[in-house]
Design a protein around this motif. Structure first.
Motif, PDB file in Angstrom:
ATOM      1  N   PHE A   1      49.387  69.446  85.054  1.00 42.44           N
ATOM      2  CA  PHE A   1      50.446  70.230  84.417  1.00 42.44           C
ATOM      3  C   PHE A   1      50.503  69.953  82.919  1.00 42.44           C
ATOM      4  O   PHE A   1      50.638  70.875  82.105  1.00 42.44           O
ATOM      5  CB  PHE A   1      51.800  69.903  85.051  1.00 42.44           C
ATOM      6  CG  PHE A   1      52.112  70.691  86.293  1.00 42.44           C
ATOM      7  CD1 PHE A   1      52.211  72.083  86.257  1.00 42.44           C
ATOM      8  CD2 PHE A   1      52.320  70.042  87.499  1.00 42.44           C
ATOM      9  CE1 PHE A   1      52.500  72.803  87.409  1.00 42.44           C
ATOM     10  CE2 PHE A   1      52.604  70.765  88.652  1.00 42.44           C
ATOM     11  CZ  PHE A   1      52.704  72.144  88.609  1.00 42.44           C
ATOM     12  N   ARG A   2      50.394  68.679  82.543  1.00 39.32           N
ATOM     13  CA  ARG A   2      50.467  68.320  81.125  1.00 39.32           C
ATOM     14  C   ARG A   2      49.286  68.894  80.343  1.00 39.32           C
ATOM     15  O   ARG A   2      49.436  69.378  79.224  1.00 39.32           O
ATOM     16  CB  ARG A   2      50.513  66.793  80.967  1.00 39.32           C
ATOM     17  CG  ARG A   2      51.808  66.162  81.449  1.00 39.32           C
ATOM     18  CD  ARG A   2      51.985  64.758  80.903  1.00 39.32           C
ATOM     19  NE  ARG A   2      50.897  63.874  81.309  1.00 39.32           N
ATOM     20  CZ  ARG A   2      50.905  63.160  82.429  1.00 39.32           C
ATOM     21  NH1 ARG A   2      51.954  63.226  83.253  1.00 39.32           N
ATOM     22  NH2 ARG A   2      49.908  62.363  82.745  1.00 39.32           N
ATOM     23  N   ALA A   7      49.714  72.740  80.041  1.00 40.92           N
ATOM     24  CA  ALA A   7      50.792  73.043  79.094  1.00 40.92           C
ATOM     25  C   ALA A   7      50.347  72.790  77.659  1.00 40.92           C
ATOM     26  O   ALA A   7      50.675  73.571  76.748  1.00 40.92           O
ATOM     27  CB  ALA A   7      52.019  72.204  79.430  1.00 40.92           C
ATOM     28  N   ALA A   8      49.594  71.722  77.440  1.00 43.97           N
ATOM     29  CA  ALA A   8      49.144  71.392  76.084  1.00 43.97           C
ATOM     30  C   ALA A   8      48.219  72.466  75.538  1.00 43.97           C
ATOM     31  O   ALA A   8      48.342  72.888  74.375  1.00 43.97           O
ATOM     32  CB  ALA A   8      48.453  70.033  76.090  1.00 43.97           C
ATOM     33  N   PHE A   9      47.307  72.961  76.355  1.00 45.35           N
ATOM     34  CA  PHE A   9      46.377  73.985  75.885  1.00 45.35           C
ATOM     35  C   PHE A   9      47.041  75.352  75.774  1.00 45.35           C
ATOM     36  O   PHE A   9      46.610  76.198  74.990  1.00 45.35           O
ATOM     37  CB  PHE A   9      45.142  74.042  76.788  1.00 45.35           C
ATOM     38  CG  PHE A   9      44.100  73.011  76.437  1.00 45.35           C
ATOM     39  CD1 PHE A   9      43.243  73.209  75.369  1.00 45.35           C
ATOM     40  CD2 PHE A   9      43.994  71.841  77.170  1.00 45.35           C
ATOM     41  CE1 PHE A   9      42.292  72.260  75.034  1.00 45.35           C
ATOM     42  CE2 PHE A   9      43.041  70.879  76.849  1.00 45.35           C
ATOM     43  CZ  PHE A   9      42.183  71.091  75.776  1.00 45.35           C
ATOM     44  N   GLN A  54      39.715  73.543  82.722  1.00 42.26           N
ATOM     45  CA  GLN A  54      39.333  74.334  83.887  1.00 42.26           C
ATOM     46  C   GLN A  54      39.596  73.564  85.172  1.00 42.26           C
ATOM     47  O   GLN A  54      40.109  74.121  86.150  1.00 42.26           O
ATOM     48  CB  GLN A  54      37.859  74.731  83.805  1.00 42.26           C
ATOM     49  CG  GLN A  54      37.412  75.645  84.938  1.00 42.26           C
ATOM     50  CD  GLN A  54      35.978  76.094  84.787  1.00 42.26           C
ATOM     51  OE1 GLN A  54      35.292  75.724  83.834  1.00 42.26           O
ATOM     52  NE2 GLN A  54      35.504  76.882  85.735  1.00 42.26           N
ATOM     53  N   ARG A  55      39.254  72.274  85.187  1.00 44.63           N
ATOM     54  CA  ARG A  55      39.495  71.475  86.380  1.00 44.63           C
ATOM     55  C   ARG A  55      40.990  71.354  86.664  1.00 44.63           C
ATOM     56  O   ARG A  55      41.429  71.420  87.826  1.00 44.63           O
ATOM     57  CB  ARG A  55      38.867  70.090  86.218  1.00 44.63           C
ATOM     58  CG  ARG A  55      38.967  69.252  87.486  1.00 44.63           C
ATOM     59  CD  ARG A  55      38.050  68.056  87.456  1.00 44.63           C
ATOM     60  NE  ARG A  55      38.471  67.042  86.509  1.00 44.63           N
ATOM     61  CZ  ARG A  55      37.833  66.719  85.402  1.00 44.63           C
ATOM     62  NH1 ARG A  55      36.712  67.365  85.075  1.00 44.63           N
ATOM     63  NH2 ARG A  55      38.271  65.773  84.589  1.00 44.63           N
ATOM     64  N   ALA A  56      41.793  71.204  85.615  1.00 46.00           N
ATOM     65  CA  ALA A  56      43.237  71.100  85.793  1.00 46.00           C
ATOM     66  C   ALA A  56      43.818  72.399  86.361  1.00 46.00           C
ATOM     67  O   ALA A  56      44.656  72.374  87.270  1.00 46.00           O
ATOM     68  CB  ALA A  56      43.901  70.757  84.472  1.00 46.00           C
ATOM     69  N   ARG A  57      43.345  73.522  85.851  1.00 48.58           N
ATOM     70  CA  ARG A  57      43.829  74.805  86.356  1.00 48.58           C
ATOM     71  C   ARG A  57      43.440  75.026  87.799  1.00 48.58           C
ATOM     72  O   ARG A  57      44.215  75.560  88.602  1.00 48.58           O
ATOM     73  CB  ARG A  57      43.301  75.940  85.484  1.00 48.58           C
ATOM     74  CG  ARG A  57      43.849  75.935  84.053  1.00 48.58           C
ATOM     75  CD  ARG A  57      43.356  77.127  83.278  1.00 48.58           C
ATOM     76  NE  ARG A  57      43.833  78.354  83.890  1.00 48.58           N
ATOM     77  CZ  ARG A  57      43.367  79.572  83.618  1.00 48.58           C
ATOM     78  NH1 ARG A  57      42.373  79.690  82.747  1.00 48.58           N
ATOM     79  NH2 ARG A  57      43.859  80.635  84.208  1.00 48.58           N
TER      80      ARG A  57
END
Length: 291
Positions: free
Chosen positions: A254-255, A258-260, A282-285
């Motif tokens: 999430f962080r 949100a940062a990008f 991409q991995r976070a999404r």
């Protein structure tokens, strides 16, 4: 997707129960060697099942539909592919993949089949099963710079490679993979993450040993795999559990997202106490289900 269940196309009972397995992806297996009569029946069963489950109206039972076909060095891979594509699967798992040229050839044939069947171009994804033979295992590293856009994940073939080199074991002391197999496994994980695609662990085939199977799945997740193949529905719940994201992983994802969003053109950002490259976005999404 955390769990991929491999269903023998010739097993009527297994195919009938596949939709209720709870797996994220159901892979109808057309790569198993069978007598010609059985092979023809298996292709028909695979095509019928894939067509029947093309429309999934019960949301909680949604899954992807895949088919596994024999390697391109076999005489019947086109027949298997044709049967699978009649059901417009989400993708094709290519057994005994020898390298980038096999993937390009399959992608070219898929383009022709998609056009003939009226499917959207390039809609069918590919997951190559790598490292089945020594030469193929040594060539895996080349995929890092030569991966076709259709490829959405990588998996590997521990048993095939062990047989090819005459190995008497898959694992050594402490349950660690033997060195040749570990070499292939590591490349699959590294290339998959370098290219932002799935890394899918080889199945644990002792269905009766659930305790060891759970440990194997947990180890695969800890080592960076994003999912694992099951060979029986009983394995699916503990694979799903092992690959479920931790709260800490979701929070960090999430962080990062949100940062990008706040600075979408940045090549990297500092999130918390570390530098985060765009490759991690991409991995976070994907972890958050946004891709």
């Amino acid at each position: 997707m955390r769990s991929w269940i491999l269903i023998p196309a010739e097993n009527d009972k297994a195919i009938a129960a596949a939709a209720g397995s709870g797996a994220g992806a159901i892979v109808i297996d057309l790569a198993r060697p069978l007598a010609p009569g059985l092979q023809a029946a298996a292709r028909m069963a695979a095509s019928t099942w894939l067509r029947a489950h093309r429309e999934q109206v019960v949301a909680e039972r949604r899954f992807e539909r895949w088919a596994r076909i024999p390697g391109l060095d076999t005489a019947d891979w086109r027949e298997a592919l044709g049967a699978a594509m009649e059901g417009s699967p989400h993708g094709i798992v290519l057994a005994n993949c020898r390298g980038a040229e096999d993937i390009r050839q399959l992608a070219s044939v898929l383009y022709e089949v998609e056009d003939r069947l009226g499917l959207a171009a390039n809609i069918t994804r590919i997951i190559p099963q790598l490292g089945s033979r020594p030469g193929d295992a040594l060539a895996i590293g080349r995929l890092a710079d030569d991966l076709h856009p259709r490829v959405s994940g990588l998996t590997w073939d521990a048993i095939g490679l062990a047989r090819a080199i005459g190995a008497r074991r898959l694992r050594g002391p402490g349950g660690r993979w033997s060195d040749p197999l570990a070499h292939v496994r590591a490349q699959v994980v590294l290339i998959a993450h370098a290219r932002g695609i799935d890394a899918i662990e080889h199945p644990f085939r002792d269905v009766q040993d659930a305790d060891t199977g759970r440990r194997v799945a947990e180890t695969a997740r800890a080592d960076g795999f994003t999912g694992m193949v099951a060979v029986h529905p009983a394995q699916v719940p503990w694979i799903n559990s092992a690959f479920a994201p931790l709260e800490s992983e979701l929070s960090e994802a999430f962080r990062i997202v949100a940062a990008f969003r706040a600075d979408p053109d940045a090549p990297f950002l500092v999130v918390g106490d570390r530098r985060v490259e765009r490759s991690e976005l991409q991995r976070a999404r994907r972890l958050l289900g946004e891709d």
